[in-house]
Design a protein around this motif. Structure first.
Motif, PDB file in Angstrom:
ATOM      1  N   LEU A  13       1.019  -1.386   0.074  1.00 43.03           N
ATOM      2  CA  LEU A  13       0.088  -0.188  -0.202  1.00 43.03           C
ATOM      3  C   LEU A  13       0.959   0.930   0.047  1.00 43.03           C
ATOM      4  N   PRO A  14       0.382   2.393  -0.643  1.00 41.92           N
ATOM      5  CA  PRO A  14       1.517   3.826  -1.087  1.00 41.92           C
ATOM      6  C   PRO A  14       2.171   3.889   0.650  1.00 41.92           C
ATOM      7  N   GLY A  15       3.100   4.481   0.546  1.00 38.62           N
ATOM      8  CA  GLY A  15       3.294   5.213   1.769  1.00 38.62           C
ATOM      9  C   GLY A  15       3.014   4.469   2.832  1.00 38.62           C
ATOM     10  N   VAL A  16       3.666   2.872   2.978  1.00 40.64           N
ATOM     11  CA  VAL A  16       3.361   2.852   4.551  1.00 40.64           C
ATOM     12  C   VAL A  16       4.894   2.224   4.648  1.00 40.64           C
ATOM     13  N   THR A  17       5.491   2.108   5.973  1.00 41.33           N
ATOM     14  CA  THR A  17       6.209   1.605   6.956  1.00 41.33           C
ATOM     15  C   THR A  17       6.187   0.753   7.855  1.00 41.33           C
ATOM     16  N   GLU A  18       7.248   0.515   8.408  1.00 44.25           N
ATOM     17  CA  GLU A  18       7.024  -0.588   9.382  1.00 44.25           C
ATOM     18  C   GLU A  18       7.940  -0.257  10.540  1.00 44.25           C
ATOM     19  N   ASP A  19       8.338  -0.741  11.934  1.00 44.93           N
ATOM     20  CA  ASP A  19       8.632  -0.795  12.606  1.00 44.93           C
ATOM     21  C   ASP A  19       8.710  -1.537  13.617  1.00 44.93           C
ATOM     22  N   GLN A  20       8.904  -1.799  15.035  1.00 43.96           N
ATOM     23  CA  GLN A  20       9.230  -1.979  16.005  1.00 43.96           C
ATOM     24  C   GLN A  20       9.045  -1.533  17.325  1.00 43.96           C
ATOM     25  N   PRO A  21       8.188  -1.112  17.773  1.00 43.32           N
ATOM     26  CA  PRO A  21       8.346   0.347  18.801  1.00 43.32           C
ATOM     27  C   PRO A  21       7.791  -0.567  20.241  1.00 43.32           C
ATOM     28  N   GLN A 119      -5.880  13.156  -0.256  1.00 43.87           N
ATOM     29  CA  GLN A 119      -5.938  12.356  -1.038  1.00 43.87           C
ATOM     30  C   GLN A 119      -4.584  12.522  -2.070  1.00 43.87           C
ATOM     31  N   LYS A 120      -3.761  12.426  -1.514  1.00 48.68           N
ATOM     32  CA  LYS A 120      -2.766  11.363  -2.049  1.00 48.68           C
ATOM     33  C   LYS A 120      -2.663  10.460  -1.413  1.00 48.68           C
ATOM     34  N   TYR A 121      -3.570   9.383  -0.400  1.00 48.72           N
ATOM     35  CA  TYR A 121      -3.378   8.047   0.050  1.00 48.72           C
ATOM     36  C   TYR A 121      -4.465   8.212  -0.512  1.00 48.72           C
ATOM     37  N   ASN A 122      -5.629   8.689  -1.085  1.00 51.15           N
ATOM     38  CA  ASN A 122      -6.790   8.092  -0.955  1.00 51.15           C
ATOM     39  C   ASN A 122      -6.814   7.267  -3.046  1.00 51.15           C
ATOM     40  N   SER A 123      -6.385   8.105  -3.055  1.00 51.37           N
ATOM     41  CA  SER A 123      -6.354   8.123  -4.907  1.00 51.37           C
ATOM     42  C   SER A 123      -4.808   6.977  -5.206  1.00 51.37           C
TER      43      SER A 123
END
Length: 125
Positions: A13-21, A119-123
């Motif tokens: 999915l656009p813009g998704v990042t992952e981490d382990q906080p 708007q960037k992510y909904n599209s």
């Protein structure tokens, strides 16, 4: 879906990042720094009652209630706000449903972002 497929789909999915906080036993997925999914990797220091693969996702309170009533594999999230978060035992559900729930959580978080980002992510999906 298995755990790798869940991770791969979420990261697609656009813009998704992952981490382990929260430690090595969970991966959180974020959009613009906002958590929308937490994937349990198993083990760890949390005293969980079962060992079934699952993730927690954020959805609207009404949608959470609807999913809990419809699927036994969707329960109030163990370590999150139970009004806003569900645990999803993804191996017990159809792949398409799991993907739909992940995307729905992603879009919910996207809808709360400032307008330009929203708007960037909904599209994007």
């Amino acid at each position: 879906m298995n755990i790798e497929q869940v991770r791969e789909y979420t990261l697609s999915l656009p813009g998704v990042t992952e981490d382990q906080p929260f430690g090595d036993d969970n991966i959180t997925f974020r959009l613009e720094g906002k958590i929308f999914e937490c994937l349990w990797l198993g083990g760890g220091s949390h005293d969980m009652n079962d060992v079934e693969p699952r993730f927690a996702i954020k959805l609207s309170p009404d949608r959470n209630e609807e999913l809990r009533a419809q699927f036994s594999a969707v329960t109030p999230a163990w370590h999150w706000n139970k009004k806003h978060w569900n645990d999803v035992y993804y191996e017990q559900l159809e792949d398409s449903l799991v993907k739909d729930m992940i995307r729905e959580s992603y879009l919910l978080v996207a809808s709360k972002l400032p307008k330009a980002l929203r708007q960037k992510y909904n599209s994007g999906c």
